[in-house]
Design a protein around this motif. Structure first.
Motif, short mmCIF file in Angstrom:
data_model
loop_
_atom_site.label_atom_id
_atom_site.label_comp_id
_atom_site.label_asym_id
_atom_site.label_seq_id
_atom_site.Cartn_x
_atom_site.Cartn_y
_atom_site.Cartn_z
N ILE A 94 71.18 30.04 -47.22
CA ILE A 94 71.07 30.65 -45.89
C ILE A 94 69.91 31.63 -45.72
N GLY A 95 69.32 32.09 -46.81
CA GLY A 95 68.35 33.18 -46.67
C GLY A 95 66.93 32.73 -46.97
N GLY A 120 71.54 25.96 -44.83
CA GLY A 120 72.79 26.71 -44.85
C GLY A 120 72.69 27.89 -43.89
N ASP A 121 73.84 28.25 -43.30
CA ASP A 121 73.81 29.34 -42.32
C ASP A 121 74.99 30.28 -42.57
N VAL A 122 74.98 31.39 -41.87
CA VAL A 122 76.00 32.42 -42.05
C VAL A 122 77.37 31.88 -41.61
N VAL A 131 77.21 38.63 -44.70
CA VAL A 131 77.21 37.90 -45.95
C VAL A 131 75.87 38.10 -46.65
N LEU A 132 75.85 37.92 -47.95
CA LEU A 132 74.60 38.03 -48.72
C LEU A 132 73.48 37.25 -48.04
N GLN A 133 72.36 37.86 -47.85
CA GLN A 133 71.14 37.27 -47.26
C GLN A 133 71.24 37.11 -45.74
N GLN A 134 72.25 37.65 -45.11
CA GLN A 134 72.35 37.54 -43.66
C GLN A 134 71.36 38.51 -43.00
N VAL A 143 72.12 35.50 -33.75
CA VAL A 143 70.86 35.23 -34.46
C VAL A 143 71.10 35.16 -35.96
N SER A 144 70.47 34.16 -36.60
CA SER A 144 70.40 34.15 -38.06
C SER A 144 68.96 33.85 -38.46
N ALA A 145 68.71 33.92 -39.75
CA ALA A 145 67.34 33.63 -40.24
C ALA A 145 66.88 32.25 -39.79
#
Lengths: 559, 52
Positions: A94-95, A120-122, A131-134, A143-145
């Motif tokens: 995810i990150g 992968g996403d949050v 969550v880690l890397q969010q 919004v996510s990365a």
């Protein structure tokens, strides 16, 4: 299928459903459209998607790479090598794993090439937030990365419920197999949703064939184009990558021969015709041949076929002094430069034009072409002295050793040099020059070799581009994917250094000699490649540029 | 992999090959080379066909 069967369901996680569905999407000739999945796992895709990929096995194989961006480069080169008729998927966590793929998405977007990013996403549920890397947005909870993908994919979707796949997956395939809209797709797959079970209609997993359509021209557009060609005295064809994507190489060869129209090439269109074709005047534009640019400048009509008309093709809009006909399956491209549009598949359009033109023949001056090709041979001849060879001399040596190979590259000096000087056999050229992404070369060579095992892949890479990304060399060794790398080491970013000086600047921060370093580097590329298991040799300047009687052995692994 | 040391001094173009590329040149600076490059830039930019 009976009504009862239509209502049958199967209980799978969303990730299991995704891979099962992808495994049965087929091309006209029965192959999987998505050949397989490059994967680097993290917490955002290892449990859900990882389990699903393990479970599907060889029905949708998984390959591990070294870097998310370069895995995607391999996938993109595979699709380009297949003329967009097949593709691969790439998945990351995810990150940083997913944002590493954004550059590759842009590369595919510019070059209009299909690739499926499964990022992968949050958590859709937001239970463990953050969550880690969010990446947390203070003002936007959605919004996510992965929103970084939005500007650089042709289709973006975030899978926050399992049943979203019922619409998202067919939309993804439609985009990747649409000749006008073709490009990358990102399905941002929330990690909790990947693992969630759902009762799927069994009919969803029925094998499906995706036919790539060939739009025919509008009758009025065709008539206008025919009238313009009939009125012309000296037309010239610009051959773009769309000719290859259409599979129109032979149609173009026949059209150019029948009507005696010179063809000049873009980076993506080069090798649709072999250099030996009598109407192939060579590369167009900034890195164009004397014959091609002369023909272009003197033309009274330009037939731009399957090209984006990038600045390198048009000499930044100073090369053509004639009206254009834009023959393109994508109206956005067809209308550029105020062209008269002919929106159609290239192969269909060429056939329709030639049907209307009959035996119309022009009378181009072919002497400049012959003179140009003779000049290239002399320019690329083996060096007489003991000094370091030029890039042109290296190209000449490789050309003489492996004339039927596929020369491939992406960034630095070599793309312009190869476009100008490589005398390609038909299909013997693969250049990523839409995004000209440093670091494409090694991974791209691997993907191209997977797509074209019948041809020797010749990966030209400079020391700068090699240093930016080289680690898929180890993957190629592990997977026994053969290709030959020609690494030209000029101790820095030679191409941009020349541009810097040409723009009135002073040499600065490009060549190592002009950088703020405490010691000049002595990078041992032979040892570096050797440490990853590749067979590497250093060529003394003079012998490598002598003509050889046989090709160098392809991609030799340490035995 | 074949590693070859090459010269960076010489670009691939020769003779009548190649054409202008629009890379923005600083309008002011300290050197005659820059002033000449900028003058050439203005000359070539004026030839661009901007019709769409």
């Amino acid at each position: 299928m009976t009504g009862q069967d239509m209502n049958a369901t199967i209980r799978l996680t969303a990730a299991q459903a995704m891979v099962r569905w992808l495994s049965v999407q087929r091309t006209d000739d029965g192959a999987r459209f998505i050949d397989g999945v490059w994967a680097i796992f993290g917490h955002g895709n290892v449990a859900g998607l990882g389990q699903a990929l393990h479970g599907i096995g060889d029905a949708l194989p998984t390959w591990r790479g070294q870097n998310e961006q370069t895995m995607a480069h391999a996938a993109i080169a595979f699709a380009k090598g297949h003329g967009r008729r097949r593709a691969q998927a790439v998945t990351a966590s995810i990150g940083p794993g997913s944002t590493n793929m954004v550059t590759a998405a842009a590369l595919a977007h510019v070059n209009r090439l299909p690739v499926l990013f499964i990022a992968g996403d949050v958590f859709a549920s937001r239970r463990p937030d953050p969550v880690l890397q969010q990446v947390e947005g203070f003002g936007d909870g959605t919004v996510s990365a992965n929103d970084c993908f939005r500007p650089v994919v042709r289709y973006f979707d975030r899978i926050t419920r399992p049943e979203h796949l019922l619409t998202a997956l067919p939309r993804a395939m439609r985009v990747m197999t649409d000749p006008a809209e073709c490009g990358p797709v990102c399905l941002a797959f929330c990690q909790d949703v990947q693992a969630e079970a759902y009762d799927w209609p069994e009919a969803f997993f029925a094998p499906r064939i995706w036919h790539i359509r060939r739009p025919a021209p509008d009758a009025d557009e065709l008539a206008r184009a025919v009238d313009l060609i009939k009125a012309a005295k000296a037309p010239v064809i610009v051959c773009g990558g769309g000719v290859i994507h259409s599979g129109a190489e032979q149609a173009l060869a026949d059209f150019a021969t029948r009507h005696a129209i010179p063809v000049i090439e873009t980076q993506a269109g080069k090798s649709a015709l072999p250099q030996a074709h009598p109407m192939n005047f060579g590369a167009a534009g900034v890195d164009g041949s004397a014959a091609a640019n002369r023909a272009a400048a003197g033309a009274d009509l330009i037939l731009a076929i399957g090209t984006r008309l990038q600045d390198f093709t048009t000499g930044s809009r100073t090369l053509f002094d004639a009206p254009l006909i834009g023959i393109n399956v994508q109206p956005h491209d067809a209308a550029k430069h105020g062209a008269v549009t002919l929106v159609a598949d290239a192969r269909v359009a060429l056939q329709a034009l030639t049907d209307a033109l009959g035996d119309l023949r022009f009378a181009p001056d072919t002497d400049p072409r012959a003179a140009w090709l003779a000049a290239v041979d002399a320019h690329c001849a083996a060096p007489a002295g003991d000094g370091l060879p030029t890039d042109a001399q290296v190209i000449g040596a490789v050309q003489r050793a492996a004339p039927d190979g596929i020369a491939m590259c992406a960034a630095g000096t070599m793309p312009g040099a190869l476009k100008l000087l490589w005398q390609a056999a038909q299909g013997g050229y693969h250049m990523e020059y839409g995004y000209s992404c440093m670091g494409y070369e090694i991974a791209g060579a691997m993907g191209l070799a997977l797509a074209r095992p019948d041809r020797q892949v010749l990966c030209f890479v400079g020391d700068g581009s090699y240093m930016m990304a080289n680690s898929e060399l180890a993957t190629a060794v592990m997977r026994r994917i053969p290709f030959t790398v020609i690494l030209t080491d000029n101790r820095g970013y030679g191409c941009i250094n020349r541009l810097q000086v040409g723009c009135g600047g002073v040499p600065f921060n490009n060549m190592y000699a002009d950088c703020n370093v405490e010691a000049q580097p002595q990078i041992d590329f032979v040892a570096h490649a050797g440490s990853m298991g590749a067979h590497a040799v250093k060529a003394p300047p003079s012998p490598i540029c002598r003509p050889r009687s046989r090709p160098p052995a392809p991609a030799i692994f340490r035995r | 992999m074949i590693v070859i040391e090459t010269t960076a001094a010489v670009g691939p173009g020769f003779g009548d090959a190649g054409h202008w590329w629009d890379v923005a040149v600083p309008a002011t600076g300290d050197t005659d080379a820059l002033a000449q490059a900028y003058a050439h830039y203005l000359t070539m930019a004026a030839r661009q066909s901007l019709i769409n």
